[in-house]
Write a protein that holds these residues in place. Structure first.
Motif, mmCIF file in Angstrom:
data_model
loop_
_atom_site.group_PDB
_atom_site.id
_atom_site.type_symbol
_atom_site.label_atom_id
_atom_site.label_comp_id
_atom_site.label_asym_id
_atom_site.label_seq_id
_atom_site.Cartn_x
_atom_site.Cartn_y
_atom_site.Cartn_z
ATOM 1 N N ASN A 106 0.829 -1.215 0.000
ATOM 2 C CA ASN A 106 0.000 0.000 0.000
ATOM 3 C C ASN A 106 0.859 1.258 0.000
ATOM 4 N N ASN A 107 1.934 1.249 0.761
ATOM 5 C CA ASN A 107 2.841 2.408 0.774
ATOM 6 C C ASN A 107 3.509 2.604 -0.575
ATOM 7 N N GLU A 110 0.903 3.998 -2.942
ATOM 8 C CA GLU A 110 0.623 5.394 -2.621
ATOM 9 C C GLU A 110 1.747 6.298 -3.116
ATOM 10 N N THR A 111 2.986 5.861 -2.929
ATOM 11 C CA THR A 111 4.134 6.639 -3.392
ATOM 12 C C THR A 111 4.114 6.777 -4.910
#
Length: 163
Positions: A106-107, A110-111
């Motif tokens: 998820n990170n 998102e990035t």
């Protein structure tokens, strides 16, 4: 066989043909439970209209045909149940991820998504996350469908490259 009382006849037919039907259905389904369910459902249908069994001339072939049709109905009823969960493949593939792996993914997403323009981000989220089709996105963002298709392709390609 007792031709007078249809319920007695059904009981006789059940006792006489149960083993044959069960072995046939186990051969078709490879499952004792499903075979028993099919036989139960078949005789439940017969019991709804017990006089219908009086009209049967060739009992064994009629039972085999009815059992096969009941089996087909059984699988038709089960199919939508399996397909009712739209995310079943995702769940099967993602289910083995630990919470840590999910947070990392998820990170990363998102990035990567933050590197895109607001329009590109809206397009890819609408298409991939929310499941809109190209026509719906076109109407929402007032863009031609052909432009959307090329942008989605470009966005997917850059996401893969970044990952």
């Amino acid at each position: 066989m007792s031709k007078n009382n249809p319920l007695e006849l059904i009981e006789e037919v059940y006792n006489e043909h149960y083993r044959y039907l069960r072995n046939l259905l186990i051969g078709l389904t490879k499952s004792n439970e499903i075979a028993d369910d099919i036989i139960q459902e078949l005789f439940a249908k017969i019991l709804v209209t017990p006089t219908s069994i009086l009209k049967v001339n060739y009992m064994k072939s009629w039972l085999v045909k009815s059992a096969k049709n009941t089996l087909i109905d059984y699988y038709r009823k089960k199919k939508p149940e399996l397909l009712s969960d739209e995310n079943i493949i995702e769940l099967l593939l993602i289910d083995n991820f630990t919470p840590e792996v999910s947070v990392i993914i998820n990170n990363e997403l998102e990035t990567i998504l933050n590197e895109f323009s607001a329009t590109d981000k809206a397009i890819i989220l609408a298409k991939e996350h929310y499941g809109y089709n190209y026509q719906e996105i076109s109407e929402l963002l007032n863009l031609p469908v052909s432009t959307l298709k090329s942008r989605v392709f470009r966005i997917r390609k850059s996401i893969i490259k970044e990952r």
